[in-house]
Design a protein around this motif. Structure first.
Motif, PDB file in Angstrom:
ATOM      1  N   GLY A  23       0.761  -1.273  -0.136  1.00 45.27           N
ATOM      2  CA  GLY A  23       0.092   0.041  -0.089  1.00 45.27           C
ATOM      3  C   GLY A  23       0.756   1.358  -0.096  1.00 45.27           C
ATOM      4  O   GLY A  23       0.134   2.473   0.039  1.00 45.27           O
ATOM      5  N   ALA A  24       2.305   1.219   0.145  1.00 43.95           N
ATOM      6  CA  ALA A  24       2.877   2.440  -0.036  1.00 43.95           C
ATOM      7  C   ALA A  24       4.350   2.245  -0.803  1.00 43.95           C
ATOM      8  O   ALA A  24       4.715   0.994  -0.737  1.00 43.95           O
ATOM      9  CB  ALA A  24       3.560   2.990   1.417  1.00 43.95           C
ATOM     10  N   ALA A  25       4.487   3.333  -1.643  1.00 45.00           N
ATOM     11  CA  ALA A  25       6.003   2.988  -2.341  1.00 45.00           C
ATOM     12  C   ALA A  25       6.980   3.345  -1.387  1.00 45.00           C
ATOM     13  O   ALA A  25       8.017   2.709  -1.444  1.00 45.00           O
ATOM     14  CB  ALA A  25       5.792   3.980  -3.384  1.00 45.00           C
ATOM     15  N   VAL A  26       6.813   4.160  -0.290  1.00 37.93           N
ATOM     16  CA  VAL A  26       7.758   4.437   0.514  1.00 37.93           C
ATOM     17  C   VAL A  26       6.843   4.850   1.812  1.00 37.93           C
ATOM     18  O   VAL A  26       5.971   5.565   1.950  1.00 37.93           O
ATOM     19  CB  VAL A  26       8.711   5.481   0.298  1.00 37.93           C
ATOM     20  CG1 VAL A  26       8.218   6.956  -0.166  1.00 37.93           C
ATOM     21  CG2 VAL A  26       9.757   5.804   1.575  1.00 37.93           C
ATOM     22  N   GLU A  27       7.682   4.310   3.067  1.00 33.39           N
ATOM     23  CA  GLU A  27       6.846   4.835   4.270  1.00 33.39           C
ATOM     24  C   GLU A  27       7.934   5.092   5.306  1.00 33.39           C
ATOM     25  O   GLU A  27       8.940   4.129   5.592  1.00 33.39           O
ATOM     26  CB  GLU A  27       5.713   3.846   4.903  1.00 33.39           C
ATOM     27  CG  GLU A  27       4.987   4.368   6.100  1.00 33.39           C
ATOM     28  CD  GLU A  27       3.772   3.623   6.542  1.00 33.39           C
ATOM     29  OE1 GLU A  27       3.115   3.694   7.376  1.00 33.39           O
ATOM     30  OE2 GLU A  27       3.668   2.283   5.960  1.00 33.39           O
ATOM     31  N   LEU A  28       7.955   6.468   5.946  1.00 31.05           N
ATOM     32  CA  LEU A  28       8.895   6.511   7.209  1.00 31.05           C
ATOM     33  C   LEU A  28       8.059   6.843   8.264  1.00 31.05           C
ATOM     34  O   LEU A  28       6.968   7.152   8.358  1.00 31.05           O
ATOM     35  CB  LEU A  28       9.686   7.743   6.795  1.00 31.05           C
ATOM     36  CG  LEU A  28      10.556   7.553   5.815  1.00 31.05           C
ATOM     37  CD1 LEU A  28      10.046   8.086   4.703  1.00 31.05           C
ATOM     38  CD2 LEU A  28      11.791   8.931   6.076  1.00 31.05           C
TER      39      LEU A  28
END
Length: 262
Positions: free
Chosen positions: A14-19
């Motif tokens: 669900g996310a290309a990138v997550e911080l």
């Protein structure tokens, strides 16, 4: 403090990138400098997110963490790509290679065969409207053309040479060194290419007008130590981008002035 970096491929989480809760400290003891603190950020697949902030607020540091060029001091970074592509202010093309071979380079490093990588590189040069410049070396191209070659090369890296669309493109003020007319043209070209490729983009800038023109979402970082202080959804129904430009400019000035008084 604990830090984790998770790089996945095609997990569809669900996310290309997550911080999540990401902080970055350089140095130790009294000389330590905290560049980022408690950053939460999520970029969906295919989304264009602009990271905005004053110089020195940690924008490039954040991009380096996502790219895997550095590790967070604490928090978690999750990237749905084994190798996101990065574009900088300078195109960093190899001067002894012509345009098509510069674009081929990440495909060659990935082990893609000669005919397949040439076909993909040619396709990408056509996409950035440089199909007729394939045999020219960097010194024979204008600054804007060199950046378009760099963009084609970055797109080649995001697809790993399999011809698929998507991926993650990290852009660190790629048009800042260009003249105003060329910058305006390339902003329009980037929008066209992003829509055509469905690539997730995390774009760093300190230029509010550039942020509002390009982004679906603008994320404002505070002055050092950088943390997310506000987000704007520019795709919301009825969003007035001219009005949002004024609002975001005012909020950025407030962030800068608060830091100056600290």
């Amino acid at each position: 403090m604990t830090a984790t970096v998770d790089r996945r491929v095609g997990t569809q989480h669900g996310a290309a990138v997550e911080l999540r809760g990401v902080s970055k400290v350089f140095g130790h003891g009294p000389e330590a400098v905290t560049a980022l603190t408690g950053v939460d950020l999520r970029v969906r697949p295919g989304e264009f997110v602009v990271l905005l902030g004053a110089s020195g607020c940690g924008k490039t540091t954040l991009l380096n963490l996502v790219a895997g060029l550095d590790r967070p001091s604490s928090g978690a970074v999750t990237v749905d790509s084994s190798r996101p592509a990065v574009m900088f202010q300078e195109p960093a093309l190899l001067p002894w290679l012509d345009a098509v071979r510069n674009v081929e380079l990440p495909l060659r490093l990935s082990g893609v065969g000669r005919s397949a990588r040439r076909a993909r590189a040619t396709e990408l040069l056509d996409l950035v409207r440089l199909g007729g410049q394939a045999r020219k070396r960097p010194h024979e191209l204008s600054g804007g053309m060199r950046q378009r070659v760099a963009l084609a090369r970055a797109l080649a890296a995001t697809s790993a040479g399999d011809g698929s669309e998507g991926g993650l493109l990290l852009m660190d003020e790629p048009f800042a060194a260009l003249d105003a007319i060329t910058r305006d043209f390339l902003q329009g070209e980037l929008q066209r290419i992003w829509k055509a490729t469905q690539t997730a983009v995390l774009f760093v800038t300190h230029d509010v007008r550039e942020a509002v023109r390009l982004g679906q979402r603008v994320v404002l970082l505070s002055s050092r130590p950088g943390t997310v202080v506000r987000e704007w959804n520019l795709d919301a129904d009825g969003a007035d981008r001219e009005q949002l430009t004024e609002e975001i400019t005012g909020r950025l000035r407030e962030v800068i002035s608060t830091h100056a008084r600290a």
